[in-house]
Design an enzyme around this catalytic site. Structure first.
Site, PDB file in Angstrom:
ATOM      1  N   HIS A 173       0.853  -1.186   0.000  1.00 53.34           N
ATOM      2  CA  HIS A 173       0.000   0.000   0.000  1.00 53.34           C
ATOM      3  C   HIS A 173       0.887   1.233   0.000  1.00 53.34           C
ATOM      4  O   HIS A 173       1.962   1.247   0.591  1.00 53.34           O
ATOM      5  CB  HIS A 173      -0.898   0.001   1.246  1.00 53.34           C
ATOM      6  CG  HIS A 173      -2.074  -0.902   1.104  1.00 53.34           C
ATOM      7  ND1 HIS A 173      -3.156  -0.573   0.343  1.00 53.34           N
ATOM      8  CD2 HIS A 173      -2.330  -2.124   1.603  1.00 53.34           C
ATOM      9  CE1 HIS A 173      -4.040  -1.558   0.403  1.00 53.34           C
ATOM     10  NE2 HIS A 173      -3.546  -2.510   1.158  1.00 53.34           N
ATOM     11  N   ARG A 208      -5.638 -10.536  -5.255  1.00 47.65           N
ATOM     12  CA  ARG A 208      -6.837  -9.803  -4.841  1.00 47.65           C
ATOM     13  C   ARG A 208      -7.439  -9.108  -6.053  1.00 47.65           C
ATOM     14  O   ARG A 208      -6.741  -8.486  -6.845  1.00 47.65           O
ATOM     15  CB  ARG A 208      -6.524  -8.775  -3.750  1.00 47.65           C
ATOM     16  CG  ARG A 208      -7.815  -8.082  -3.258  1.00 47.65           C
ATOM     17  CD  ARG A 208      -7.588  -7.241  -2.017  1.00 47.65           C
ATOM     18  NE  ARG A 208      -6.929  -5.985  -2.294  1.00 47.65           N
ATOM     19  CZ  ARG A 208      -7.291  -4.801  -1.773  1.00 47.65           C
ATOM     20  NH1 ARG A 208      -8.329  -4.731  -0.957  1.00 47.65           N
ATOM     21  NH2 ARG A 208      -6.608  -3.716  -2.042  1.00 47.65           N
ATOM     22  N   GLU A 259     -16.033  -5.390   3.766  1.00 46.70           N
ATOM     23  CA  GLU A 259     -15.382  -4.108   4.026  1.00 46.70           C
ATOM     24  C   GLU A 259     -16.292  -3.039   4.603  1.00 46.70           C
ATOM     25  O   GLU A 259     -15.933  -2.383   5.576  1.00 46.70           O
ATOM     26  CB  GLU A 259     -14.760  -3.579   2.725  1.00 46.70           C
ATOM     27  CG  GLU A 259     -13.723  -4.523   2.149  1.00 46.70           C
ATOM     28  CD  GLU A 259     -13.155  -4.027   0.836  1.00 46.70           C
ATOM     29  OE1 GLU A 259     -12.306  -3.130   0.874  1.00 46.70           O
ATOM     30  OE2 GLU A 259     -13.570  -4.526  -0.219  1.00 46.70           O
ATOM     31  N   ASP A 310     -11.808   0.448   4.820  1.00 47.01           N
ATOM     32  CA  ASP A 310     -13.007   0.957   4.168  1.00 47.01           C
ATOM     33  C   ASP A 310     -14.197   1.001   5.104  1.00 47.01           C
ATOM     34  O   ASP A 310     -15.074   1.850   4.959  1.00 47.01           O
ATOM     35  CB  ASP A 310     -13.322   0.121   2.923  1.00 47.01           C
ATOM     36  CG  ASP A 310     -12.396   0.485   1.771  1.00 47.01           C
ATOM     37  OD1 ASP A 310     -12.570   1.578   1.212  1.00 47.01           O
ATOM     38  OD2 ASP A 310     -11.494  -0.305   1.454  1.00 47.01           O
ATOM     39  N   ARG A 362      -5.617  -4.847   8.399  1.00 45.10           N
ATOM     40  CA  ARG A 362      -5.325  -3.648   9.190  1.00 45.10           C
ATOM     41  C   ARG A 362      -4.308  -2.763   8.488  1.00 45.10           C
ATOM     42  O   ARG A 362      -3.446  -3.230   7.757  1.00 45.10           O
ATOM     43  CB  ARG A 362      -4.726  -4.030  10.551  1.00 45.10           C
ATOM     44  CG  ARG A 362      -5.703  -4.688  11.511  1.00 45.10           C
ATOM     45  CD  ARG A 362      -4.983  -5.007  12.825  1.00 45.10           C
ATOM     46  NE  ARG A 362      -5.896  -5.612  13.785  1.00 45.10           N
ATOM     47  CZ  ARG A 362      -6.670  -4.924  14.615  1.00 45.10           C
ATOM     48  NH1 ARG A 362      -6.653  -3.618  14.572  1.00 45.10           N
ATOM     49  NH2 ARG A 362      -7.460  -5.532  15.469  1.00 45.10           N
ATOM     50  N   ARG A 373      -9.361   6.198  -1.932  1.00 39.67           N
ATOM     51  CA  ARG A 373      -8.953   5.048  -1.141  1.00 39.67           C
ATOM     52  C   ARG A 373      -8.772   5.478   0.307  1.00 39.67           C
ATOM     53  O   ARG A 373      -8.517   6.642   0.608  1.00 39.67           O
ATOM     54  CB  ARG A 373      -7.659   4.461  -1.691  1.00 39.67           C
ATOM     55  CG  ARG A 373      -7.851   3.817  -3.049  1.00 39.67           C
ATOM     56  CD  ARG A 373      -6.628   3.044  -3.473  1.00 39.67           C
ATOM     57  NE  ARG A 373      -6.905   2.351  -4.728  1.00 39.67           N
ATOM     58  CZ  ARG A 373      -7.539   1.198  -4.817  1.00 39.67           C
ATOM     59  NH1 ARG A 373      -7.967   0.595  -3.729  1.00 39.67           N
ATOM     60  NH2 ARG A 373      -7.767   0.642  -5.984  1.00 39.67           N
TER      61      ARG A 373
END
Length: 878
Positions: free
Chosen positions: A138, A395, A505, A542, A580, A712
């Site tokens: 990320h 994913r 989510e 999210d 997380r 995001r």
């Protein structure tokens, strides 16, 4: 600060002096004096000197363009050096001697022994221990890899300087080396010039394994074994796997168009190439060591008669690994293959069996001390890393699968799958999954997007079992979303059953998760293929963005609890996968406390959790730090399984339901209902400028044309963290608690704080957030950057923050934030002196860039430096 932190204060002071010398030499005395003046004013400002605060504001408002970059860099670099000193403090020898961490495995095993917990229960729990850390790319790692390397070397120098027996010459040499690395860091551009590709991100993940985890994991296993032997006189089996690593780097294509089937294939090959290289180095060292001549008859019978029997086996493995390295090297370089796949190692057992045979033979011949040396470390690496180095998760977002199947059904004349009812979708999918004929036509040309989905499934199908650890479906909402992936994998020729994990989510999805999974478990075909094992991913980022921290936390708790109970009723082994982040707004919390606050029995099948962005470096970036992190994870999991947390009383549940409901409405009223909120957010934070910072390979928005809802979770959190309002991590929570107190629930809330780990951890997380917020700085952003007509909203939010802070203090520590963690409070206070000037500089730079509305490379670079510096000061970004 207590004596045990004297070393850290000394190290910070020393590193700061060396940085000052570097700046003097590079920039001259005038710049150094300017930086020092700013630092002194900042310290006085923090101490409450209003005159110094005004002088600081005036100095930074009038700073020249040519001075802004070196000033920003100086404060940013100092915060990086502070982080290094703090990271080192956690693992320093003096610190270890000075205090015993009550959260550690050693302390836990001592308590278990003192409380007469049966050895059988302890060993049974240890044998089930599994820490599966999923490294993700990320875009929160703001520090370049070039700088990370220098930071590691600075840490090593600090470690060597700690020894008491150094000569004066040795000390001088080490300090000179420290200054060299600080100078190298100063003269290295801290801002990437271009975004990393997904392959670059995967290389960064591989480097973490190579430089840190490869050494830390066998050491962690030794430590676990040491405590078992010391307190219970038992050893854990060589064959168990307490730690495992997976990765999203090169596999996470949710909203990232740059992750393709080709990318995934390349990353898998890179992993195998690096694993072979690392195991080859292990085998070379073992071949040098194991000159032993004695072996068992069984060993000689299996491997032949040799003067040095173990070396003969190791040389054979060395030859195979050499060919394996060369084979994957040729593939990665697109060279013609000169090595046959039959000559390389492709399965962990090919490496495990001969080495385990060596281990058993040495044990049986009375050489346990030799067997349990480097050979045992290699065996444990095979178990924990394997020849794939780290397993890969795939994913993808659920609608991509729906679109792909819709294209197929339309082409073959069955209509539009996407428009069918859920029952019709399930019936079709189960029928096709049970069918022996192919569904996908051979002469059909799908759209590029669907072709990419099908190509990804083909790459998965080509991998040996265990290489792909899970297929995660983001935005999973129905049972058909899971069945659709199974069908696409079947059509790609996948022979193995890949764990398909729905990711729940949003608030609604978390609340529906039990219903969705129950529907799946009621399908005969599905129960027949999952072998009574199910992985479910819980989304933290999210859900918090959707409903606010408090409502999301309770929804996550309830969902986990319901899923645990559902799977127990169905005799299914559930693995909960926690998505997380590092920040509170994305589910972050100190790992030990967070794990002990999970619902009872939710960790009985181990822990699977993402380690994201900069948190990988903070928690796993150095062998000693990684060892500490694994120790805390293991301790918390073992404690949670041996002494499960209490089931919440009904009165506590009722209060949490009310708090979640109130906080969600309050949060959404502002974020979704307030018409001025979006323009205020964009004016008061550097949200729009963040898109220029080349952090990660993935776009900041799922929909480039959307508003806040399309952002995001990471840039959403990152932007609010920059202006020190930290809004997503607290909005709605304190207000809800205030309303409950007004309703006469204060005594019950205080009881929950003391007796319920889930609730006390949430309050602790709010305290952590409030200790990092700053009302004065947030107001300064508004005054300088926000149109006057939007000022009332900012004033309202800051007023709410102040009220919430007072509410939380009344519930927890009677007037002092972080009272039970003074070390963290002092750390934040230390950083504020250096973070404040960066915040003020950022405001000035944003004002200039927005006012002039021109491209100004120097100002833009300085702005990027303030963003990364504030991130370092806050110790987390997104």
């Amino acid at each position: 600060m207590s004596e045990q932190y004297e070393l850290m204060r000394h190290n910070i002071s020393m590193l700061g002096d060396f940085l000052g010398e570097t700046i003097r030499e590079a920039q001259g005395n005038e710049i150094l004096e300017l930086i020092e003046s700013i630092r002194v004013l900042s310290r006085s400002s923090r101490a409450g000197d209003e005159k110094a605060r005004q002088q600081l504001l005036e100095m930074l408002a009038n700073i020249s363009t040519e001075n802004v970059i070196p000033v920003a860099r100086a404060f940013s670099q100092f915060l990086n050096l502070t982080n290094i000193a703090e990271q080192y403090q956690a693992v320093s020898r003096h610190s270890k001697i000075a205090m015993v961490d009550e959260r550690s495995m050693g302390a836990l095993f001592a308590r278990l022994k003192a409380q007469n917990v049966p050895a059988e229960k302890v060993i049974e729990t240890v044998e089930k221990l599994l820490i599966d850390l999923v490294l993700t790319a990320h875009p929160t790692e703001v520090t370049r890899r070039s700088l990370v390397h220098k930071h590691v070397e600075i840490n090593r120098c600090l470690s060597r300087l700690e020894h008491d027996d150094l000569t004066e010459a040795e000390t001088t040499k080490l300090k000179r080396r420290l200054m060299q690395f600080i100078a190298l860091a100063w003269h290295t551009n801290e801002i990437r010039t271009q975004r990393p590709t997904p392959v670059d991100e995967a290389k960064w993940g591989i480097a973490v394994i190579e430089n840190s985890l490869w050494k830390a994991v066998p050491e962690f296993c030794r430590q676990l074994n040491f405590h078992l032997e010391k307190h219970f006189d038992i050893q854990h089996s060589v064959e168990i796997t307490p730690v495992r690593f997976s990765s999203w780097m090169g596999g996470d294509r949710d909203g990232n168009p740059f992750v393709t089937a080709e990318t995934t294939c390349r990353v898998l090959r890179m992993n195998r190439w690096k694993a072979a290289e690392l195991f080859l180095e292990d085998i070379r060292l073992l071949a040098e060591e194991l000159s032993v001549v004695t072996c068992t008859d069984e060993f000689r019978q299996k491997y032949g008669s040799h003067l040095e029997p173990y070396r003969a086996v190791l040389k054979s493995l060395r030859s195979q690994l050499t060919k394996t390295v060369a084979y994957y090297g040729e593939l990665l370089e697109n060279k013609p293959l000169t090595i046959s796949k039959n000559d390389i190692l492709t399965d962990d057992q090919q490496l495990w069996i001969p080495l385990y045979d060596c281990y058993q033979s040495l044990q049986q011949c009375g050489m346990r001390i030799i067997a349990n040396g480097a050979l045992l470390d290699t065996l444990r690496r095979i178990r924990c890393f394997g020849l794939e180095l780290s397993r890969l998760d795939i994913r993808q977002e659920s609608t991509r699968h729906t679109i792909a199947i819709s294209e197929i059904t339309r082409y073959i004349g069955l209509g539009d799958y996407a428009q069918w009812t859920e029952d019709d979708k399930q019936a079709f999918l189960v029928r096709e999954l049970s069918s022996r004929r192919p569904l996908v036509p051979t002469n059909w040309q799908p759209t590029p997007e669907t072709q990419e989905v099908l190509d990804t499934c083909k790459v998965i199908a080509e991998q040996p079992e265990g290489v792909i650890s899970a297929y995660v479906i983001s935005m999973a909402r129905e049972a058909s979303d899971v069945l659709a992936v199974h069908l696409l994998l079947k059509e790609a020729g996948c022979q193995q059953i890949i764990p398909v994990a729905p990711l729940f989510e949003t608030l609604d999805d978390l609340d529906r998760s039990e219903k969705v999974m129950a529907a799946l478990f009621n399908i005969g075909w599905y129960r027949g293929v999952i072998n009574n094992k199910q992985m479910v991913m819980i989304g933290y980022s999210d859900s918090a963005k959707d409903a606010g921290m408090l409502a999301a936390s309770w929804a996550q708790y309830r969902a986990q609890e319901a899923l645990v109970n559902l799977c127990e009723r169905n005799n299914i082994e559930l693995t909960l996968f926690h998505g997380r982040g590092g920040t509170i707004g994305r589910g972050g919390a100190p790992a030990h406390a967070a794990l002990l606050s999970q619902p009872p029995r939710s960790l009985k099948n181990g822990l699977r959790v993402t380690e994201q962005g900069e948190m990988i470096r903070f928690k796993l970036g150095l062998p000693a730090v990684a060892l500490e992190s694994l120790d805390l994870y293991a301790s918390a999991i073992l404690e949670a399984n041996i002494f499960p947390p209490p089931e919440p009383q009904q009165a506590w549940r009722d209060v949490m339901e009310s708090a979640a409901d109130i906080s969600c409405h309050l949060y959404r009223d502002i974020v979704r209902g307030e018409p001025d909120f979006v323009p205020y957010f964009r004016a008061a934070t550097p949200e729009q400028e963040l898109s220029k910072l080349p952090l990660g390979s993935r776009p900041a928005k799922r929909n480039p044309n959307g508003g806040v809802e399309s952002l995001r979770a990471i840039p959403w959190i990152f932007a609010w963290m920059q202006n020190r309002l930290m809004l997503p991590a607290w909005l709605g929570a304190g207000q809800a608690l205030t309303k409950l107190i007004e309703q006469g629930k204060e005594a019950l809330l205080k009881e929950m704080c003391k007796a319920w780990p889930f609730f006390s951890t949430r309050i602790g997380m709010l305290e952590m957030v409030f200790s990092k917020t700053d009302l004065w700085l947030a107001e300064h952003y508004d005054q300088r950057l926000v149109p006057k007509e939007l000022h009332p909203l900012g004033k309202c939010l800051r007023s709410q923050l102040q009220q919430d802070l007072e509410t939380v203090l009344a519930l927890s520590h009677d007037g002092q934030l972080m009272a039970d963690l003074p070390w963290i409070a002092q750390s934040i206070a230390l950083r504020n002196v250096y973070t404040d000037p960066l915040n003020l500089l950022q405001v000035e730079l944003l004002h200039r860039l927005r006012s002039e509305n021109l491209n100004h490379p120097d100002l833009e670079q300085a702005l990027m430096i303030t963003i990364t510096g504030i991130a370092a000061g806050m110790r987390n970004t997104g």
